[in-house]
Write a protein that holds these residues in place. Structure first.
Motif, mmCIF file in Angstrom:
data_model
loop_
_atom_site.group_PDB
_atom_site.id
_atom_site.type_symbol
_atom_site.label_atom_id
_atom_site.label_comp_id
_atom_site.label_asym_id
_atom_site.label_seq_id
_atom_site.Cartn_x
_atom_site.Cartn_y
_atom_site.Cartn_z
ATOM 1 N N VAL A 127 3.202 7.300 -3.721
ATOM 2 C CA VAL A 127 3.412 6.273 -4.141
ATOM 3 C C VAL A 127 2.113 5.006 -3.703
ATOM 4 C CG1 VAL A 127 4.014 3.191 -4.322
ATOM 5 C CG2 VAL A 127 5.628 5.611 -5.609
ATOM 6 N N SER A 128 1.927 5.626 -1.873
ATOM 7 C CA SER A 128 1.613 5.032 -1.347
ATOM 8 C C SER A 128 0.352 6.220 -0.833
ATOM 9 C CB SER A 128 1.864 5.066 0.240
ATOM 10 O OG SER A 128 2.379 6.094 0.652
ATOM 11 N N GLN A 129 1.053 7.180 -1.091
ATOM 12 C CA GLN A 129 -0.652 8.095 -1.669
ATOM 13 C C GLN A 129 -1.400 7.629 -2.203
ATOM 14 O OE1 GLN A 129 -0.139 12.300 -1.074
ATOM 15 N NE2 GLN A 129 -2.721 12.530 -0.438
ATOM 16 N N HIS A 130 -0.868 7.238 -3.696
ATOM 17 C CA HIS A 130 -2.264 7.092 -5.266
ATOM 18 C C HIS A 130 -2.447 6.024 -4.772
ATOM 19 C CE1 HIS A 130 -2.506 7.304 -8.452
ATOM 20 N NE2 HIS A 130 -2.492 6.326 -9.381
ATOM 21 N N VAL A 131 -2.010 4.495 -4.622
ATOM 22 C CA VAL A 131 -2.407 3.527 -4.643
ATOM 23 C C VAL A 131 -2.979 3.560 -3.617
ATOM 24 C CG1 VAL A 131 -0.401 2.194 -5.034
ATOM 25 C CG2 VAL A 131 -0.363 2.422 -2.675
ATOM 26 N N SER A 132 -3.430 3.649 -2.242
ATOM 27 C CA SER A 132 -4.714 3.663 -1.214
ATOM 28 C C SER A 132 -5.840 4.483 -1.895
ATOM 29 C CB SER A 132 -4.086 4.677 -0.097
ATOM 30 O OG SER A 132 -3.842 5.438 -0.608
ATOM 31 N N GLN A 133 -5.367 5.920 -2.696
ATOM 32 C CA GLN A 133 -6.900 6.278 -3.105
ATOM 33 C C GLN A 133 -7.407 5.508 -4.134
ATOM 34 O OE1 GLN A 133 -5.496 10.293 -4.331
ATOM 35 N NE2 GLN A 133 -5.706 10.983 -1.915
ATOM 36 N N HIS A 134 -6.611 4.361 -5.451
ATOM 37 C CA HIS A 134 -6.937 4.084 -6.289
ATOM 38 C C HIS A 134 -6.749 2.971 -6.377
ATOM 39 C CE1 HIS A 134 -6.957 7.722 -8.177
ATOM 40 N NE2 HIS A 134 -5.261 8.364 -7.867
ATOM 41 N N ALA A 135 -6.400 1.711 -5.066
ATOM 42 C CA ALA A 135 -6.351 0.626 -5.649
ATOM 43 C C ALA A 135 -7.254 -0.832 -5.626
ATOM 44 C CB ALA A 135 -5.769 -0.013 -4.619
ATOM 45 N N SER A 136 -8.126 -1.685 -6.396
ATOM 46 C CA SER A 136 -8.714 -2.092 -6.573
ATOM 47 C C SER A 136 -9.118 -3.022 -5.220
ATOM 48 C CB SER A 136 -9.544 -3.078 -8.114
ATOM 49 O OG SER A 136 -7.854 -3.638 -7.977
ATOM 50 N N CYS A 137 -8.163 -3.085 -4.183
ATOM 51 C CA CYS A 137 -8.312 -3.534 -2.862
ATOM 52 C C CYS A 137 -7.711 -3.141 -1.434
ATOM 53 C CB CYS A 137 -7.286 -5.072 -2.969
ATOM 54 S SG CYS A 137 -5.585 -4.683 -3.559
ATOM 55 N N PRO A 138 -7.865 -3.687 -1.513
ATOM 56 C CA PRO A 138 -7.595 -3.246 0.486
ATOM 57 C C PRO A 138 -6.626 -2.672 0.059
ATOM 58 C CG PRO A 138 -8.902 -4.817 1.206
ATOM 59 C CD PRO A 138 -8.991 -5.103 0.067
ATOM 60 N N VAL A 139 -5.927 -1.804 0.590
ATOM 61 C CA VAL A 139 -4.618 -1.203 1.106
ATOM 62 C C VAL A 139 -3.783 -1.154 2.446
ATOM 63 C CG1 VAL A 139 -2.854 0.693 0.364
ATOM 64 C CG2 VAL A 139 -3.949 -0.099 -0.787
ATOM 65 N N VAL A 140 -3.172 -1.561 2.816
ATOM 66 C CA VAL A 140 -1.871 -1.196 4.366
ATOM 67 C C VAL A 140 -1.336 -0.857 4.246
ATOM 68 C CG1 VAL A 140 -0.908 -2.137 6.425
ATOM 69 C CG2 VAL A 140 -3.081 -3.801 5.833
ATOM 70 N N ILE A 141 -0.848 0.460 4.667
ATOM 71 C CA ILE A 141 0.495 1.278 4.437
ATOM 72 C C ILE A 141 1.130 1.243 6.164
ATOM 73 C CG2 ILE A 141 1.326 4.159 4.405
ATOM 74 C CD1 ILE A 141 -1.578 4.331 2.982
ATOM 75 N N VAL A 142 2.332 0.480 6.081
ATOM 76 C CA VAL A 142 3.107 0.647 7.285
ATOM 77 C C VAL A 142 3.905 1.909 6.997
ATOM 78 C CG1 VAL A 142 4.309 -1.606 8.673
ATOM 79 C CG2 VAL A 142 3.129 -2.776 6.666
ATOM 80 N N ARG A 143 4.131 1.944 8.397
ATOM 81 C CA ARG A 143 4.735 2.970 9.657
ATOM 82 C C ARG A 143 6.469 2.479 9.918
ATOM 83 N NH1 ARG A 143 2.978 8.104 11.443
ATOM 84 N NH2 ARG A 143 5.061 7.859 11.698
ATOM 85 N N SER A 144 7.379 3.011 9.321
ATOM 86 C CA SER A 144 8.655 2.342 9.306
ATOM 87 C C SER A 144 8.951 2.924 11.409
ATOM 88 C CB SER A 144 9.910 3.105 8.704
ATOM 89 O OG SER A 144 11.009 2.324 9.183
ATOM 90 N N HIS A 145 9.594 1.679 12.093
ATOM 91 C CA HIS A 145 9.604 2.171 13.304
ATOM 92 C C HIS A 145 11.011 2.927 13.378
ATOM 93 C CE1 HIS A 145 7.044 -0.739 15.221
ATOM 94 N NE2 HIS A 145 6.990 -1.133 14.016
ATOM 95 N N GLU A 146 11.991 3.518 12.282
ATOM 96 C CA GLU A 146 13.221 4.161 12.598
ATOM 97 C C GLU A 146 12.955 5.478 12.932
ATOM 98 O OE1 GLU A 146 13.086 5.291 7.506
ATOM 99 O OE2 GLU A 146 14.927 4.089 8.000
ATOM 100 N N GLY A 147 14.092 5.832 13.673
ATOM 101 C CA GLY A 147 13.979 7.357 13.496
ATOM 102 C C GLY A 147 12.781 7.895 14.699
#
Length: 147
Positions: A127-147
Motif C-alpha cells: 500500500v505504501s509503495q502504491h500510494v507513493s507512486q500514484h498520489a496527487s500530493c506529497p507522501v510521507v512514509i513513516v517507519r516503525s520503531h519496533e524490533g
C-alpha cells in the motif's frame, strides 16, 4: 469522501499496525505545525471480493462498532485531546485506492512503511509503495520503531 475540513488536510492511513500508529503520531505533529486537520482513514476489505478465494467471511461488518473501536484505539495512541480533533473515516475498499481518493486535495498523505499484510519483513508495504507512486500530493512514509 467528505473533504470539507477547515485548513490544510493531513490524511493518514491507520490499520492497527505499529507502523500506522507511528504515521498517525507524525501526522498529528505535522498538522499542529501547519494548522491543519488530521483525517484518519481505516479501510476494510474482503479479499474474496477481489478474486482471491479465501475462507468464507461474514459480510456483516458493523461500521458503527468498528468506528467506535477505532476511536478508542486512536485515543490510546495519541491521547484524548488529539483524538478528539481527528476526523475519522472507516471505508470499505482496496486500501491503496481508498487512500488515494481520500488524499485528493490534501496537503499530504501519511502512511506507515508496512501494515498488517502477510509479508511483515518487506522493506516497504504494497500500500505504501502504491500510494507513493500514484498520489496527487506529497507522501510521507513513516517507519516503525519496533524490533
Amino acid at each position: 469522501m467528505d473533504t470539507d475540513a477547515p485548513g490544510p488536510r493531513v490524511v493518514v492511513g491507520v490499520d492497527g499496525s505499529q507502523s500506522s500508529y507511528e504515521a498517525l503520531r507524525w501526522a498529528v505533529r505535522h498538522a499542529g505545525l501547519i494548522g491543519g486537520t488530521v483525517e484518519a482513514v481505516a479501510v476494510w476489505e474482503l479479499p474474496g471480493l477481489y478474486g482471491w478465494s479465501g475462507p468464507a467471511v461474514d459480510m456483516d461488518v458493523d461500521e458503527d462498532e468498528t468506528r467506535r473501536k477505532m476511536n478508542e484505539e486512536l485515543t490510546e495512541v495519541v491521547g484524548a485531546d488529539a483524538a478528539a480533533s481527528l476526523l475519522t473515516r472507516v471505508v470499505h475498499g482496496n486500501p491503496a485506492d481508498v487512500l488515494l481518493r481520500a488524499a485528493e486535495g490534501a496537503e499530504i498523505l501519511v502512511v506507515g512503511s508496512r501494515g498488517r499484510g502477510g509479508f511483515t519483513r518487506a522493506l516497504l508495504g504494497s500500500v505504501s509503495q502504491h500510494v507513493s507512486q500514484h498520489a496527487s500530493c506529497p507522501v510521507v512514509i513513516v517507519r516503525s520503531h519496533e524490533g
